[in-house]
Write a protein that holds these residues in place. Structure first.
Motif, PDB file in Angstrom:
ATOM      1  N   SER A  68      46.536  47.148  82.183  1.00 13.29           N
ATOM      2  CA  SER A  68      47.655  45.675  81.791  1.00 13.29           C
ATOM      3  C   SER A  68      48.904  46.013  81.469  1.00 13.29           C
ATOM      4  O   SER A  68      49.881  45.554  81.946  1.00 13.29           O
ATOM      5  CB  SER A  68      46.207  45.427  80.495  1.00 13.29           C
ATOM      6  N   GLY A  69      48.785  47.200  80.665  1.00 12.76           N
ATOM      7  CA  GLY A  69      50.550  47.368  80.304  1.00 12.76           C
ATOM      8  C   GLY A  69      51.123  47.519  81.516  1.00 12.76           C
ATOM      9  O   GLY A  69      52.776  46.948  81.769  1.00 12.76           O
ATOM     10  N   LEU A  70      50.317  48.878  82.316  1.00 11.12           N
ATOM     11  CA  LEU A  70      51.508  49.652  83.112  1.00 11.12           C
ATOM     12  C   LEU A  70      51.513  48.179  84.359  1.00 11.12           C
ATOM     13  O   LEU A  70      52.237  48.121  84.812  1.00 11.12           O
ATOM     14  CB  LEU A  70      50.671  50.612  83.279  1.00 11.12           C
TER      15      LEU A  70
ATOM     16  N   GLY B 221      53.757  43.508  83.656  1.00  6.70           N
ATOM     17  CA  GLY B 221      54.225  44.701  83.033  1.00  6.70           C
ATOM     18  C   GLY B 221      54.854  45.823  83.269  1.00  6.70           C
ATOM     19  O   GLY B 221      56.463  45.208  83.415  1.00  6.70           O
ATOM     20  N   LEU B 222      55.022  47.105  83.287  1.00  7.25           N
ATOM     21  CA  LEU B 222      55.812  48.013  83.262  1.00  7.25           C
ATOM     22  C   LEU B 222      55.840  48.169  84.938  1.00  7.25           C
ATOM     23  O   LEU B 222      56.669  49.413  85.287  1.00  7.25           O
ATOM     24  CB  LEU B 222      55.639  49.163  82.633  1.00  7.25           C
ATOM     25  N   ALA B 223      55.736  47.414  85.603  1.00  5.90           N
ATOM     26  CA  ALA B 223      55.499  47.582  87.296  1.00  5.90           C
ATOM     27  C   ALA B 223      55.254  49.119  88.109  1.00  5.90           C
ATOM     28  O   ALA B 223      56.015  49.320  89.525  1.00  5.90           O
ATOM     29  CB  ALA B 223      56.776  47.417  87.638  1.00  5.90           C
ATOM     30  N   LEU B 224      54.274  49.349  87.404  1.00 10.87           N
ATOM     31  CA  LEU B 224      53.894  50.989  88.338  1.00 10.87           C
ATOM     32  C   LEU B 224      53.532  50.730  89.108  1.00 10.87           C
ATOM     33  O   LEU B 224      54.503  51.744  90.079  1.00 10.87           O
ATOM     34  CB  LEU B 224      52.590  51.086  87.321  1.00 10.87           C
ATOM     35  N   LEU B 225      52.934  49.541  89.996  1.00 10.63           N
ATOM     36  CA  LEU B 225      52.066  49.737  91.409  1.00 10.63           C
ATOM     37  C   LEU B 225      53.456  49.116  91.664  1.00 10.63           C
ATOM     38  O   LEU B 225      52.870  49.216  93.158  1.00 10.63           O
ATOM     39  CB  LEU B 225      51.212  48.645  91.477  1.00 10.63           C
TER      40      LEU B 225
ATOM     41  N   VAL C 216      60.112  53.866  84.016  1.00  9.97           N
ATOM     42  CA  VAL C 216      58.435  53.765  84.943  1.00  9.97           C
ATOM     43  C   VAL C 216      58.930  53.814  86.830  1.00  9.97           C
ATOM     44  O   VAL C 216      58.340  54.388  87.532  1.00  9.97           O
ATOM     45  CB  VAL C 216      57.474  52.690  85.279  1.00  9.97           C
ATOM     46  N   GLU C 217      60.322  53.418  86.940  1.00 10.44           N
ATOM     47  CA  GLU C 217      61.366  53.499  88.338  1.00 10.44           C
ATOM     48  C   GLU C 217      62.283  54.826  88.253  1.00 10.44           C
ATOM     49  O   GLU C 217      61.556  55.179  90.486  1.00 10.44           O
ATOM     50  CB  GLU C 217      61.994  52.040  88.264  1.00 10.44           C
TER      51      GLU C 217
ATOM     52  N   SER D 110      56.266  53.808  94.415  1.00  8.41           N
ATOM     53  CA  SER D 110      55.124  53.965  95.794  1.00  8.41           C
ATOM     54  C   SER D 110      54.339  55.526  95.606  1.00  8.41           C
ATOM     55  O   SER D 110      53.746  55.579  96.033  1.00  8.41           O
ATOM     56  CB  SER D 110      56.326  55.513  96.374  1.00  8.41           C
ATOM     57  N   ASP D 111      54.559  56.099  94.539  1.00 10.27           N
ATOM     58  CA  ASP D 111      53.745  57.128  93.796  1.00 10.27           C
ATOM     59  C   ASP D 111      52.664  56.050  92.973  1.00 10.27           C
ATOM     60  O   ASP D 111      51.530  56.809  92.386  1.00 10.27           O
ATOM     61  CB  ASP D 111      54.012  57.532  92.839  1.00 10.27           C
ATOM     62  N   GLY D 112      52.786  54.915  92.313  1.00  6.30           N
ATOM     63  CA  GLY D 112      51.841  54.074  92.133  1.00  6.30           C
ATOM     64  C   GLY D 112      50.207  53.982  92.072  1.00  6.30           C
ATOM     65  O   GLY D 112      50.326  54.141  90.890  1.00  6.30           O
TER      66      GLY D 112
END
Length: 212
Positions: free
Chosen positions: A98-100, A60-64, A25-26, A67-69
């Motif tokens: 939720s997971g993201l 979660g997977l820290a999507l947010l 995700v990073e 920068s594009d999250g």
């Protein structure tokens, strides 16, 4: 690519897999989301298939954090609406959000409001799926959001209000209850202390259950 191979795995609960996805995700968040789209559609056809590990209270997977999250999450929700509107599959997109993203913050809640405003039943269905995976204290922590999303749902239909209310109410029932036998659960006492908002959820949720 390893991500593509993961699209066919029945569960992604292994710690090493979770850490790999967090790193992915990073670096390539869009690729992770494309993989999850495949898993969502496969999971809708197979009840023994879990798309992603839900994370109601963590990060979660820290999507947010990417920068594009936020943009990617908005597009992901839009994709789910289109799939739902097409009547293709009833997907549990909430488990992915939720997971993201982990415990829902203002970024997620703002996108859900954006989704519901002026939307259709398909928009409501997706928002309700996401809200069912919210943390238990959402209605207590984010009362202004709850009021606003219910107001927006009311502009769509009575069914939309019931669906959103039932989803939020369902999220409050996760995580168990604690207390002394014969006395109200402390979680329910805290919920009722929020008066009109909690009462609205309870009435709508009860009405929805009564129709099934």
């Amino acid at each position: 690519m390893l991500l593509q191979k993961l699209s066919g795995v029945s569960e992604l609960d292994d710690h090493s897999v979770h850490e790999f996805l967090k790193t992915a995700v990073e670096v390539v968040p869009a690729d992770v989301i494309e993989m999850l789209k495949i898993r969502l559609q496969d999971g809708a056809r197979n009840f023994g298939y879990r798309t992603l590990r839900r994370d109601r209270t963590g990060g979660g997977l820290a999507l947010l954090s990417h920068s594009d999250g936020r943009r990617l999450l908005r597009e992901f929700l839009g994709w789910a609406v289109n799939v739902r509107a097409g009547g293709e599959l009833a997907m549990d997109i909430g488990i992915c959000v939720s997971g993201l993203c982990g415990k829902y913050g203002h970024d997620v809640l703002d996108l859900l409001l954006e989704l519901v405003k002026g939307g259709s039943q398909a928009h409501v269905d997706v928002a309700a799926s996401v809200l069912r995976s919210a943390h238990q204290e959402l209605v207590v922590d984010e009362t202004p959001f709850i009021r606003e999303v219910l107001n927006q749902a009311e502009l769509i239909s009575e069914q939309a209000v019931k669906d959103i209310s039932a989803a939020v109410w369902s999220s409050t029932l996760t995580g168990g209850r604690s207390g002394v036998v014969g006395e109200p659960f402390k979680e329910d006492v805290a919920l009722q202390a929020h008066g009109p908002c909690a009462s609205t959820l309870l009435r709508a949720s009860s009405a929805c259950e009564g129709e099934h």
